[in-house]
Structures are given as structure tokens and as C-alpha cells.
Design an enzyme around this catalytic site. Structure first.
Site, PDB file in Angstrom:
ATOM      1  CG  ASP A 112      -2.195  -0.857   0.943  1.00 56.05           C
ATOM      2  OD1 ASP A 112      -2.331  -1.384  -0.173  1.00 56.05           O
ATOM      3  OD2 ASP A 112      -3.007  -1.014   1.863  1.00 56.05           O
TER       4      ASP A 112
ATOM      5  CG  HIS B  77      -5.514   0.616  -0.728  1.00 59.78           C
ATOM      6  ND1 HIS B  77      -6.459   1.610  -0.819  1.00 59.78           N
ATOM      7  CD2 HIS B  77      -5.778  -0.020   0.432  1.00 59.78           C
ATOM      8  CE1 HIS B  77      -7.245   1.583   0.244  1.00 59.78           C
ATOM      9  NE2 HIS B  77      -6.846   0.592   1.032  1.00 59.78           N
TER      10      HIS B  77
END
Length: 703
Positions: A56, A125
Site C-alpha cells: 500500500d 490498494h
């Protein structure tokens, strides 16, 4: 460099940086970039060997140009230079970085001048998506600024091959596993489809470091990864994805390895776990000994959160009092002012801290109270708080109608960190909808799980054809099943067989996952094909369109000459009767318009037509399929000494001994938790900076 430094790895550890989070927010837009700058500068000031990121790095799967530009700017500023890299890589780099077009570590590239290498896995993500399975980290990797490792080429079986590093006499095996949906990875661990490969030579002399990005807290029956699933030869686990900072290594009593959870470097949710002070870690490794120094981040925006339960203050708040709402509002203002005062005091000792803090006040108004206007309340703090619209959060605790157990302690429930709660996912919403829907809208061909996965891809990854391709795939498979069963054309029998086939698929979860993955791959392939068809037109096609337009103009001129003298025909010119629409359009728009029309027609011709699935019954689909055939497809004893230190700069060290029984004699040997003897490990928590790697006496016993 002294003798100790020659044999000691120095690594800066961080996870969940989330570059680009709220980048359009006036107050918080640059928070992630400022903190990332601080992290990279810490690595440069401490002269670390490399930076290790636990996923992320980016908040969005497709980061904006500003986010990508700022990231490239900062990494080029701090990671490139003349300082030599002091460690070497011993493993096969074509295996470690096989997905890259440049399958070697960036500092060994003759065209680059890297002083601080960065190694990173991907998170949930910024995971790879699309037909080419690329992610934002691959852009940084191609630019030569980052080494992306930990990608798994298969969703059926995972072999984790380590990056083998050596500095002086110290050797480290760096294992990485990028983010995988937790339910799938949980099932793969249970089915023994995850293997961690070990080096053949001197298998017991390597320090084994594993970095992963998964749920650590339990969010459901299988929506997390238990620590007990990980192999017991690991020395230290760097756990990404969880945002609460628990960077001090904690020991797993069953597997006897240590787990460090660095947490995020930016507040992305207004929950109690995010209010813990943010840190990064400076990890030193020498031989089989480790020392972790946690370094507080100075540029993180401060966050304060507090809970109020109105029913706990009967002496102050009476729901029957007509002015109770004003009293509640005044009480909340007093709490907010107190938190602002705390923020101002902390900022006096740290000028790099952002001026406006994040404030969250959660108010439980159950018991007959009424909430006041949050908008009007927030306007009083527009210039003093970074999140004025989110300061107050009203919620009401709902009493359960039937209580079979003792009464719940709501105080504990309120104080429970959000990381321990359940998260609402798209798959769960889809499943819940179809389970509670009326019978006439229930799924009769697809399963709720498959539809949920397809909708998840549509929402998160913008795979617009995922649902359509899943329907096509399941329809084709059902048709083949009915043909193999030699079912006749009676609709009742077909429905019965389809229902039986659907139930059998629901029980075979692995096969269903494969079907969804195949459908999504189809959607990606079709999207790429459409993009190519829409954007590609050859020179031959242009010349053909141009000659066709000239010929059409000549035909229209002949037609206009023959029709001259017929009154209105003179004024119509090239647009006279009898011309085909293409010629008329070419004459009306000129050459550019005609070529454009030809290109548009070519594009329309090449685009594949979608099959008419809407409003088609199972019987109709079965009948149509007959006319058109479908597509084939050692026990470890620990002695420890703990010294409490209230300062922000904290060091934790432990020393496992290097006596371990020999593992399997292959080039890369699979680890197994059997009756093999394990090395005895000792730990020494010592604050003495002169001797960071002091070992304690170790003992041995059989497991």
C-alpha cells in the site's frame, strides 16, 4: 566503517504509506507526501542498506499524475547517489523479479546510480490489475527506482522463493508475499498449497525475514490469516495492512517467531487504532541476531478521539429537560476544546507537526436523547480543525430483542478498536441481497459467491465486462452439462437439473473460484481487444477509405450532370436521389468527413457483437445452443530481560542461536512442521547501546 557495521544489515521498515490519500483536500492533501519525504530522509540520514515497504505505497489502484510525479521526485531525490551499496544478492534474480522486463535488482543496473535500494511488495490498494496484470509499483520498477518482489504467478499454488542477501558474514533470506484475498489465501494454507522455499546451503545460518500484507485481526471465519499458518523457521514477520502501530516485536508463543506491525504512516480512518502514535522501524540484523529501534514520525497530523455515552451522565443530561440538547452541545464543545489544547501543547515541542489536528468525538445518544445539528457545530471549528465536517459522530446502541446471554458491556464495545470489528464488503452485500430477495428474483443459474466476486471486480477494478462474462461462462458450462446428461426439451426437467448443477457448484468452492477467475480473464482480454480495434487503423485502410470517397465523389458528379435542368435537383447537387448514404455523407462532409466515416464504419464492423442474454430463459438458451455449438474451453527456550522505557525512541533486541538441525538437502527445500528438531533461540531485551547483540544462554529440547 567499523567491523560491526561490515556484518550488520541496516534496514528501514515501513508499511501502508498510502500516497495520494485525500490529495484534493485543502488541509490534508499533502500529508502523505510530506511524511513520505520524512521517511526517505530518515533512511538517508541513518545510511541504511535498503528500505523495506510492506505494501500500500499508493492509496489508489490508479494513482493520479500528481501522486506518481511526487513519488518519482522524492525517490529520485533520496534513493539515487554515489554512496556504494554494501550487500550482494545471491539468489536467482530472474526468479525473484521475473515479472519485470528488467529482472535484476536496480542497483546492479549499469545505467542507474542507486545509493538506497527500495524493496516492496504490493498491497490491496495497489495490487496488479488489468489484462497485463500491472500495478503502480511496476511503473516505479521500470523506472529503476524500486524492486517489486513477492508476486505470485499462480492462484492455485504459491511457492515463495526468497531474495538471498549477504553483507559480510551475515546472510538474510527475504521472503515476500503480495496481497491476496484473505479467504482465498486462508483456504490455500489449509489445503497446503503455500510453500516457503529454503536455501540448500547452510540452511540454518540464514536470518529469515517474511513480509506480507493481509488481515491480522479476525474479520470473519476465514477473512484473516492466523499467525499459526506461517512456518516456524521464520525469525521475524513484518505484517502490513493493519494500520494500528504495534511495531515493537511480539513473540508468537506457538511458532516462536516475532511479529512486528509497523502500521500506517497516515490517518486514513477516524478510528481508535489510528490514534496510536505513528512510527517506522530501524532494523539491524547481524548473523541470527536482531535489534529493532522504533523512530517516531514528526510530520504526521495529530489525531485525537474520545467517546461519550450520554446515558452514563444522568446528573448532567436528563432527556425530559427541554434544554437538554443545548447542554449536550455545550458538553461536546468543552471536550473538543480540551483536545485542541492538548494538540497545541504537543505542537510546541514539534514545529514540523501540522497545525490543524484531526478531532473525533463519538457520541452515543441512546436513552431518549436527540442529536443536535452537526453542520452548525462544525462551522465553529472550520479554521482550527482539519476535519470540521467529521468532528461529531452520533450513533445509537440498539438493544437486542432476544438476549440468550448475559447483558453486553457496552463500554467495552465502544472502546473496541475498529480493526477488530467486521468490515462490510461488496460480496457480503450481494450475498445478503439474494438471500433475502423474493423468489422470483433469486439466482437460478449463478451462485451468490460468483456474482459477488464479479461485482467486486466491477466496483474495485473497473472491469466493466466481468458480470457479463461470468453470465456467459456459466451459461455455456450449464449447457454443456445438460447436453452430457441428454436432457430433453422439457422446461421443468431442465430447471431441475440446472438447480442440481448449481448446488453442486456451490459446494465445490475451489472450482467456483477458478470459474470466476476465468470469466474475469475473459473480460480483460475482450476489453484489450476492443481497445485495439477502436484505436487501430492501418495506412492501407486510410488509402482505401480515401479512394472510396474519391470514387463516390465522381459518381455523384455524374449523377448531378445527368439530373441538371430538373428544377430542385440543381440545388441538391451531390446529394441527389439514388446515391447511397456513404456517398451522400462523403459529398456533404468533404474528404475528412468521408475518411472519418469510413474509419467509423471499419471500427463498427470489427467490434464483436454481444450475445443477447437479456430476457432469455434457460430453455431458450438451451435450444439456441443446439443450433450453435458452444466454445470449448527444537523447541526453543527463551530467557528474556525486559526494561521499560517511556521514551519515544525504543529498542528491542532478541538473539536466536544458530543451532538448527539440517533441513531437506535440495536446492530449495519445502519447510514442514514435523518432528524435526528446532534451533534453540534466546532473547535479550537490553537497552545498552554499546552491545546491541548480546546473546543469552540457550537450551535445547525436543518438540
Amino acid at each position: 566503517m567499523d567491523e560491526d557495521e561490515k556484518d550488520t544489515f541496516k534496514i528501514l521498515v515501513a508499511t501502508d504509506i498510502h500516497l495520494g490519500y485525500l490529495e484534493k483536500d485543502a488541509a490534508r492533501g499533502n500529508d502523505t507526501f510530506v511524511t513520505f519525504d520524512e521517511i526517505l530522509k530518515l533512511a538517508q540520514d541513518h545510511e541504511v542498506d535498503f528500505i523495506l515497504l510492506g505494501g500500500d505505497l499508493f492509496h489508489e489502484n490508479k494513482p493520479s499524475r500528481k501522486t506518481l510525479y511526487t513519488c518519482l521526485e522524492l525517490m529520485r531525490k533520496y534513493c539515487m547517489g554515489d554512496r556504494p551499496v554494501q550487500f550482494e544478492i545471491l539468489s536467482d534474480q530472474s526468479v525473484n523479479f521475473g515479472f519485470s522486463k528488467f529482472p535484476w535488482v536496480n542497483y546492479q543496473d549499469g545505467n542507474l546510480n542507486i545509493s538506497t535500494p527500495v524493496f516492496s511488495i504490493h498491497g490491496n490498494h495497489d495490487d496488479p490489475t488489468g489484462a497485463d496484470a500491472l500495478c503502480a509499483l511496476d511503473i516505479l520498477s521500470c523506472a529503476g527506482l524500486l524492486n517489486h518482489f513477492g508476486r505470485s504467478p499462480s492462484v492455485e499454488k504459491i511457492d515463495i522463493s526468497p531474495v538471498l542477501l549477504q553483507k559480510g558474514k551475515s546472510k538474510m533470506a527475504l521472503y515476500g508475499l503480495g496481497s491476496i484475498p484473505d479467504e482465498r489465501l486462508y483456504r490455500m494454507f489449509v489445503n497446503k498449497q503455500v510453500t516457503m522455499l529454503r536455501p540448500k546451503e547452510d540452511g540454518d545460518s540464514w536470518f529469515n525475514l517474511f513480509v506480507l500484507h493481509q488481515n491480522r485481526s479476525k474479520h470473519g471465519a476465514t477473512n484473516y490469516i492466523p499467525e499459526q499458518f506461517l512456518d516456524d523457521f521464520i525469525d521475524l514477520v513484518i505484517w502490513g495492512h493493519e494500520h494500528e502501530c504495534k511495531i515493537s516485536p511480539t513473540r508468537n508463543e506457538q511458532q516462536l517467531f516475532y511479529v512486528s506491525q509497523p502500521g500506517s504512516s497516515v490517518v486514513t480512518s477516524l478510528s481508535p487504532g489510528e490514534a496510536v502514535k505513528k512510527h517506522v522501524g530501524l532494523l539491524r540484523i547481524k548473523g541470527k541476531k536482531m535489534n529493532l529501534q522504533k523512530i517516531p514520525l514528526q510530520t504526521v497530523r495529530p489525531f485525537y478521539i474520545e467517546d461519550i455515552i450520554l446515558a452514563d451522565h444522568p446528573d448532567i443530561f436528563n432527556p425530559d429537560n427541554p434544554k437538554v440538547t443545548q447542554a449536550i452541545q455545550a458538553f461536546c464543545m468543552e471536550k473538543v476544546e480540551s483536545m485542541l489544547d492538548n494538540s497545541e501543547r504537543e505542537r510546541l515541542g514539534n514545529p514540523r507537526q501540522p497545525e490543524k489536528p484531526l478531532i473525533r468525538l463519538r457520541v452515543d445518544y441512546s436513552g431518549g436523547f436527540e442529536p443536535f445539528s452537526v453542520v452548525r457545530f462544525s462551522q465553529k471549528y472550520m479554521d482550527r480543525v482539519a476535519n470540521p465536517k467529521d468532528i461529531i459522530h452520533f450513533f445509537r446502541h440498539r438493544e437486542q430483542k432476544e438476549k440468550n446471554e448475559d447483558e453486553m458491556n457496552f463500554g467495552k464495545l465502544v472502546c473496541k478498536p475498529a480493526s477488530e470489528g467486521t468490515t462490510l464488503r461488496v460480496e457480503d452485500l450481494v450475498k445478503q441481497y439474494f438471500q433475502t430477495a423474493e423468489k422470483k428474483v433469486q439466482l437460478s443459474l449463478l451462485t451468490e459467491r460468483g456474482m459477488g466476486e464479479a461485482v467486486q471486480e466491477f466496483v474495485d477494478k473497473e472491469e466493466k465486462d466481468a458480470i457479463e462474462e461470468l453470465v456467459k461462462f456459466q451459461l455455456e458450462k450449464t449447457q454443456r452439462f445438460l447436453k452430457e446428461r441428454h436432457i430433453d426439451g422439457e422446461e421443468a426437467k431442465i430447471d431441475e437439473e440446472v438447480q442440481r448443477f448449481r448446488e453442486s457448484r456451490k459446494q465445490n468452492v475451489v472450482e467456483e473460484d477458478e470459474e470466476v477467475r476465468e470469466a474475469i480473464n475473459r473480460a480483460k482480454a475482450h476489453r484489450s481487444q476492443r481497445d485495439d480495434d477502436a484505436s487501430f487503423i492501418s495506412d492501407d485502410d486510410l488509402m482505401e477509405a480515401l479512394s472510396y470517397e474519391i470514387k463516390s465523389n465522381e459518381d455523384s458528379d455524374d449523377a448531378s450532370v445527368s439530373s441538371r435542368g430538373r428544377g430542385r435537383g440543381r440545388s441538391r447537387g451531390r446529394g441527389g436521389r439514388g446515391q447511397n448514404p456513404t456517398a451522400r455523407g462523403g459529398a456533404r462532409r468533404g474528404r475528412g468527413g468521408s475518411a472519418g466515416q469510413a474509419q467509423m464504419n471499419s471500427s463498427r464492423t470489427s467490434k464483436p457483437l454481444a450475445s443477447p442474454l437479456k430476457n432469455m430463459s434457460i430453455l431458450d438458451a438451451f435450444k439456441s445452443s443446439r443450433q450453435q455449438p458452444s466454445r470449448n474451453k527444537p523447541s526453543k527456550n527463551y530467557s528474556e530481560v525486559i526494561e521499560d522505557d517511556d521514551s519515544d525512541l525504543e529498542e528491542v533486541s532478541f538473539t536466536p542461536s544458530s543451532t538448527v538441525s539440517q533441513r531437506l538437502p535440495s536446492a530449495s527445500v519445502s519447510s514442514k512442521r514435523s518432528s524435526q528438531s528446532q534451533a534453540s533461540r534466546g532473547i535479550d531485551f537490553d537497552s545498552d547501546e554499546d552491545d546491541l547483540f548480546k546473546s543469552s544462554t540457550t537450551s535445547r529440547r525436543n518438540r
